[in-house]
Design an enzyme around this catalytic site. Structure first.
Site, short mmCIF file in Angstrom:
data_model
loop_
_atom_site.label_atom_id
_atom_site.label_comp_id
_atom_site.label_asym_id
_atom_site.label_seq_id
_atom_site.Cartn_x
_atom_site.Cartn_y
_atom_site.Cartn_z
CD GLU A 155 -2.71 -1.21 2.55
OE1 GLU A 155 -3.88 -1.62 2.52
OE2 GLU A 155 -2.16 -0.88 3.63
CG ASN A 193 -3.67 -3.90 8.72
OD1 ASN A 193 -3.82 -5.09 8.44
ND2 ASN A 193 -2.50 -3.40 9.06
N1 CAA Z 1 10.53 -14.58 3.91
C1 CAA Z 1 11.04 -14.97 2.75
N2 CAA Z 1 10.74 -16.12 2.16
C2 CAA Z 1 9.88 -16.92 2.79
C3 CAA Z 1 9.30 -16.58 4.02
C4 CAA Z 1 9.66 -15.35 4.58
N3 CAA Z 1 9.15 -14.92 5.75
N4 CAA Z 1 8.50 -17.56 4.43
C5 CAA Z 1 8.57 -18.51 3.48
N5 CAA Z 1 9.40 -18.12 2.50
C6 CAA Z 1 9.79 -18.83 1.29
C7 CAA Z 1 10.36 -20.13 1.67
O1 CAA Z 1 11.59 -20.32 0.99
C8 CAA Z 1 9.33 -21.15 1.24
O2 CAA Z 1 9.85 -22.28 0.62
P1 CAA Z 1 10.50 -23.51 1.44
O3 CAA Z 1 9.51 -23.91 2.49
O4 CAA Z 1 10.68 -24.52 0.37
O5 CAA Z 1 11.77 -23.00 2.00
C9 CAA Z 1 8.54 -20.41 0.19
O6 CAA Z 1 8.61 -19.05 0.52
C10 CAA Z 1 7.10 -20.83 0.14
O7 CAA Z 1 6.65 -20.89 1.46
P2 CAA Z 1 5.37 -21.68 1.86
O8 CAA Z 1 5.43 -23.08 1.35
O9 CAA Z 1 5.08 -21.47 3.29
O10 CAA Z 1 4.34 -20.93 0.91
P3 CAA Z 1 2.82 -21.10 0.80
O11 CAA Z 1 2.49 -21.48 -0.56
O12 CAA Z 1 2.29 -21.95 1.92
O13 CAA Z 1 2.30 -19.59 1.02
C11 CAA Z 1 1.89 -17.62 2.22
C12 CAA Z 1 2.71 -18.88 2.14
C13 CAA Z 1 2.11 -16.74 0.99
C14 CAA Z 1 2.38 -16.87 3.46
C15 CAA Z 1 0.38 -17.98 2.30
O14 CAA Z 1 0.17 -18.92 3.30
C16 CAA Z 1 -0.48 -16.79 2.54
O15 CAA Z 1 -0.82 -16.03 1.64
N6 CAA Z 1 -0.87 -16.56 3.83
C17 CAA Z 1 -1.63 -15.41 4.23
C18 CAA Z 1 -0.67 -14.35 4.71
C19 CAA Z 1 -1.35 -13.05 4.99
O16 CAA Z 1 -2.56 -12.90 4.96
N7 CAA Z 1 -0.53 -12.05 5.29
C20 CAA Z 1 -1.00 -10.74 5.65
C21 CAA Z 1 -0.86 -10.59 7.12
S1 CAA Z 1 -1.54 -9.08 7.65
C22 CAA Z 1 -0.29 -8.01 7.53
O17 CAA Z 1 0.84 -8.30 7.24
C23 CAA Z 1 -0.70 -6.62 7.78
C24 CAA Z 1 -0.07 -5.98 8.93
O18 CAA Z 1 0.07 -4.80 8.84
C25 CAA Z 1 0.24 -6.70 10.18
#
Ligand code: CAA
Length: 286
Positions: A155, A193
């Site tokens: 954003e 948010n």
């Molecule tokens: N940083 C960098 N790379 C990362 C990481 C991180 N924190 N976490 C995981 N990865 C990489 C890893 O290398 C991972 O591969 P390996 O496990 O083979 O090492 C790869 O990304 C894929 O990870 P996942 O298998 O866990 O991926 P996934 O397909 O399950 O998707 C996700 C993960 C994108 C997080 C998905 O679960 C998703 O969209 N979740 C919802 C998250 C969400 O809603 N976030 C918003 C939160 S609210 C917010 O942030 C607002 C605020 O202001 C607080």
């Protein structure tokens, strides 16, 4: 103000969000300066970034040479003076208004005249943060989502006095980082948010109302509503403290009861059960 081409990016605070933003910047080819308060915390962030880049190499999404070049473009520091040559500095420190005001006030005399100052705040007012400097036109919000390297949205927040040039330059950086930026105004919770915080709070209230377990609530929302991860897993990922703080900040501004954090997670925050970062939240982590 003339907005320069952004060549050098600074990131202040290399926790989960800051490290993720620094990772995006070096992957996009920016010379990047990352600042932590101690060498140890800087090293920890470097290892985290190196780990995720190595995983990309392992999965053949990046070559060894690209990984090495990206890591070589990251320099770590504990000094704010290292941001003197940065064209854009993104702040990702603790969600505390006073800490951010102090930081922006300290950065202003260090950075060059046309540098942009961005905040990754989730729930504080960008306009209030910008009040710490005498050149608020250079201040914008760049709000990334957790985990920053994976979530496509950023954003781009226009504060009351942000210049058009600063907003557009931040938007262009968002695109170069491989994100899908959107422009929005500095209203409480911005776009996501404003919607997600009360929704997550409703989910957490249901734990007690429906006497359902965190596992079953997560199954309900993934299997029944198509969420990529359940609300308890998500709040553990974001950080219970971060979620409570964002809820309190939005409740303070909007006075909508659904914004207020449910007592259960306030108690968890007070007990130090902060989610993944402390190894325990709704779930236990290694
Ligand atoms: N940083 C960098 N790379 C990362 C990481 C991180 N924190 N976490 C995981 N990865 C990489 C890893 O290398 C991972 O591969 P390996 O496990 O083979 O090492 C790869 O990304 C894929 O990870 P996942 O298998 O866990 O991926 P996934 O397909 O399950 O998707 C996700 C993960 C994108 C997080 C998905 O679960 C998703 O969209 N979740 C919802 C998250 C969400 O809603 N976030 C918003 C939160 S609210 C917010 O942030 C607002 C605020 O202001 C607080």
């Amino acid at each position: 103000m003339t907005v320069p081409e952004i060549r050098r990016v600074g990131v202040v605070g290399l926790g989960a969000m800051g490290a993720g933003i620094a990772q995006l910047a070096i992957e996009a080819g920016y010379a990047t300066v990352g600042r932590e308060v101690s060498d140890e915390l800087g090293e920890k962030a470097y290892e985290r970034i190196a780990h995720f880049l190595q995983r990309k190499v392992d999965k053949e999404r990046m070559s060894e040479a690209e990984c090495e070049a990206a890591l070589a473009s990251l320099s770590l520091t504990t000094e704010l003076s290292a941001f003197a040559d940065c064209d854009l500095v993104i702040e990702a420190v603790v969600e505390d208004l006073d800490a951010k005001l102090e930081l922006f006030g300290a950065l202003e005399p260090i950075v060059h005249r046309d540098a942009i100052l961005a905040t990754n705040t989730s729930a504080l007012s960008v306009t209030e943060i910008a009040s710490a400097v005498s050149t608020p036109e250079r201040v914008v919000g760049m709000h990334f989502f957790n985990p920053a390297p994976l979530m496509p949205l950023v954003e781009i927040v226009r504060a009351e006095l942000s210049s058009e040039e600063a907003v557009e330059a931040a938007f262009t950086v968002g695109e170069r980082l491989g994100k899908r930026p959107i422009r929005c105004h500095d209203t409480p919770g911005f776009v996501v948010n404003r919607v997600l915080i009360p929704l997550l709070n409703d989910c957490l209230r249901v734990l007690d109302e429906a006497r359902v377990s965190p596992e079953d609530l997560d199954t309900a929302m993934t299997a029944g509503a198509g969420w990529p991860m359940g609300p308890c897993t998500l709040v553990d990922l974001v950080g219970i403290d971060v979620h409570v703080h964002a809820s309190e900040a939005l409740y303070e501004k909007l006075r909508e009861p659904r914004m207020a954090p449910p007592p259960r997670i306030v108690a968890m925050r007070n007990a130090g059960l902060l989610g993944r970062k402390t190894g325990r939240g709704f779930y236990a982590y290694d």
